[in-house]
Scaffold this active site. Structure first.
Site, mmCIF file in Angstrom:
data_model
loop_
_atom_site.group_PDB
_atom_site.id
_atom_site.type_symbol
_atom_site.label_atom_id
_atom_site.label_comp_id
_atom_site.label_asym_id
_atom_site.label_seq_id
_atom_site.Cartn_x
_atom_site.Cartn_y
_atom_site.Cartn_z
ATOM 1 N N GLU A 165 -13.746 13.566 -77.536
ATOM 2 C CA GLU A 165 -13.344 14.906 -77.976
ATOM 3 C C GLU A 165 -13.434 15.126 -79.485
ATOM 4 O O GLU A 165 -12.408 15.308 -80.164
ATOM 5 C CB GLU A 165 -11.917 15.212 -77.503
ATOM 6 N N GLU A 360 -11.734 12.719 -68.105
ATOM 7 C CA GLU A 360 -10.298 13.024 -68.093
ATOM 8 C C GLU A 360 -10.079 14.315 -67.320
ATOM 9 O O GLU A 360 -10.813 15.300 -67.510
ATOM 10 C CB GLU A 360 -9.728 13.266 -69.505
HETATM 11 C C1 FCB Z 1 -7.016 15.130 -74.300
HETATM 12 C C2 FCB Z 1 -6.974 13.782 -74.976
HETATM 13 C C3 FCB Z 1 -6.072 12.792 -74.306
HETATM 14 C C4 FCB Z 1 -4.813 13.413 -73.774
HETATM 15 C C5 FCB Z 1 -5.116 14.670 -72.992
HETATM 16 C C6 FCB Z 1 -3.907 15.349 -72.404
HETATM 17 O O1 FCB Z 1 -7.367 16.095 -75.232
HETATM 18 O O2 FCB Z 1 -8.269 13.229 -75.029
HETATM 19 O O3 FCB Z 1 -5.823 11.759 -75.226
HETATM 20 O O4 FCB Z 1 -3.916 13.625 -74.780
HETATM 21 O O5 FCB Z 1 -5.812 15.576 -73.770
#
Ligand code: FCB
Length: 453
Positions: A165, A360
């Protein structure tokens, strides 16, 4: 309805070093920007910091057992740069090497494939003091670090995510100041974005020069919609989509910055930080693209928009309003799984021919422990909806190869400290006791069935 994912689909869970490890024994980790940021009053909720977190440094054997019980074939974690190079440069620290070696061996012993993220938000403080991501040299330091990590892991790890990110690290870190290092300098945030991408490209090259590896970057991609049909809202949505999604996707997958975004940003920057050869390095072929998906965004650009809920994350857009509607998670983020289908089909259409992994996806809820159990039906619903949405995208032609839940454990949620729980496993921070939530059992069944019955 019964659903099956394609044969060989990768199932996993994700974590990140600063969010779970804790510092470990005294002197075993250098200071990162998150240590410094968390020590500043008012920056992290309740004054929380990552000194202990889930104490994963000491408790990793138990956490690997939790993964084994989940049955996921893969585990995505990040290495802490400041554990491996206290000053962000020089030879790797032996204690750090030993820790990650033990972790990787424990995973491999149980047939779990390690997916290693090389940078997940925790820049060594000495590199921030030398200019941080807005300084070009940080990208070069990162490439050296990536090569050194791959060198010691090469025989055991073949999956690498260079940078997690870059949007968050650049815009939350240097424009809105919500994340470490907490600077509020929009022009610096744009330089940071470029150098994070350059760091990715140079790391990719460095990794490949050591041994074959499957490598990619992880971007947070989300649909951005105008809150109304007003032309100002439509233009704000275009700009926010540009700054959130295309500013990162286009250089990585097309080798160019999007023209409209460069034009929007011209009062702030002439992109003079882009040296000859940078875009070629940034767009070097990857093996996959990682996607982190949480929620779509609705944007207002009109002056009569509802009050802005947060400092502007978007350089040059101080009056921007965001809107979250309908059901929400404990983060206040709207729950809309159709945004995941939309994201995956958009990527397939606009940036074809790159295998996709969801690296994620997950949600924070106000979990309660009752009689030693956490019955997190709301999280199960969230995950169920999003997996069905991902499956719909596969049916529509998306080349989605895997899915990682955020997160294995409740952990340090950045500026929200320990107040937001994203885990499949509950962590009692006082005793460090772990309790698998109902969602962990549910996920185990999904993984085992490769879908739903
Ligand atoms: C993302 C991050 C991760 C976590 C989630 C909820 O932006 O990569 O570390 O904090 O959000």
């Amino acid at each position: 309805m019964a659903l099956r994912f394609p044969p060989g689909f990768t199932w996993g869970a994700s974590t990140a070093a600063y969010q779970i490890e804790g510092a470990g024994p005294p002197g075993s980790r250098g200071t990162s920007i998150w240590d410094t940021f968390a020590a500043r009053p008012g920056r992290v909720r309740d004054g929380d910091n990552g000194d202990l977190a889930c104490d994963h440094y000491h408790r990793y054997p138990e956490d690997v057992q939790l993964l084994e019980a989940l049955g996921t074939g893969a585990y995505r974690f990040s290495v802490s740069w400041s554990r491996l190079q206290h000053a962000g440069r020089g030879p790797l620290n032996q204690r750090g090497i030993d820790f990650y070696s033990r972790l990787v061996d424990a995973l491999l012993d149980r047939g779990i494939e390690p997916w290693v993220t090389l940078y997940h938000a925790d820049l060594p403080q000495p590199l921030e003091d030398a200019g941080g991501w807005p300084a070009r040299d940080t990208a070069l330091r990162f490439a050296d670090f990536a090569a050194a990590v791959h060198h010691f892991l090469a025989e055991r790890v073949t999956r690498f995510i260079t940078v997690n990110e870059p949007w968050c690290s650049a815009l939350l870190g240097y424009a809105s100041g919500e994340h470490a290092p907490g600077r509020t300098d929009p022009a610096a945030a744009l330089r940071a974005a470029h150098h994070l991408l350059l760091g990715h490209g140079l790391a990719l090259e460095a990794i490949r020069s050591i041994a074959p590896a499957q490598a990619g970057i992880t971007l947070n991609v989300a649909p951005v919609a105008a809150a109304t049909e007003h032309p100002d809202d439509a233009d704000a949505a275009r700009r926010v989509d540009g700054l959130t999604n295309r500013l990162f996707l286009d250089p990585v997958l097309r080798g160019e910055y999007p023209e409209d975004v460069v034009r929007d940003l011209s009062p702030l920057s002439n992109f003079g930080f882009t040296a000859d050869g940078d875009l070629a390095a940034i767009s070097a072929p990857m093996d996959f693209l990682g996607i982190n998906y949480y929620a779509p965004q609705k944007v207002y650009g009109t002056p009569d928009a509802p009050p802005v809920e947060q400092p502007s994350r978007y350089p040059g857009m101080d009056r921007l309003g965001f809107h979250h509607t309908g059901r929400r998670t404990a983060m206040g983020w709207s729950i809309d799984a159709s945004g995941l289908t939309g994201t995956l089909t958009r990527l397939t259409r606009d940036y074809p021919a790159i295998p996709l992994y969801i690296t994620e996806n997950g949600a924070a809820f106000d979990d309660e422990v009752t009689g030693g159990q956490v019955l997190d039906h709301d999280r199960i619903d969230y995950l169920d909806e999003h997996l069905r949405a991902a499956h719909a995208a596969i049916t529509a032609g998306a080349d989605l190869r895997g899915y990682f839940v955020w997160s294995l454990l409740d952990n340090f949620e950045w500026d929200q400290g320990y107040s937001k729980r994203f885990g499949l496993v509950h962590v009692d921070y006082a005793s460090q006791e772990r309790i698998p939530k109902l969602s962990a059992k549910w996920y185990r069944d999904v993984v085992q069935a490769n879908g739903f019955d």
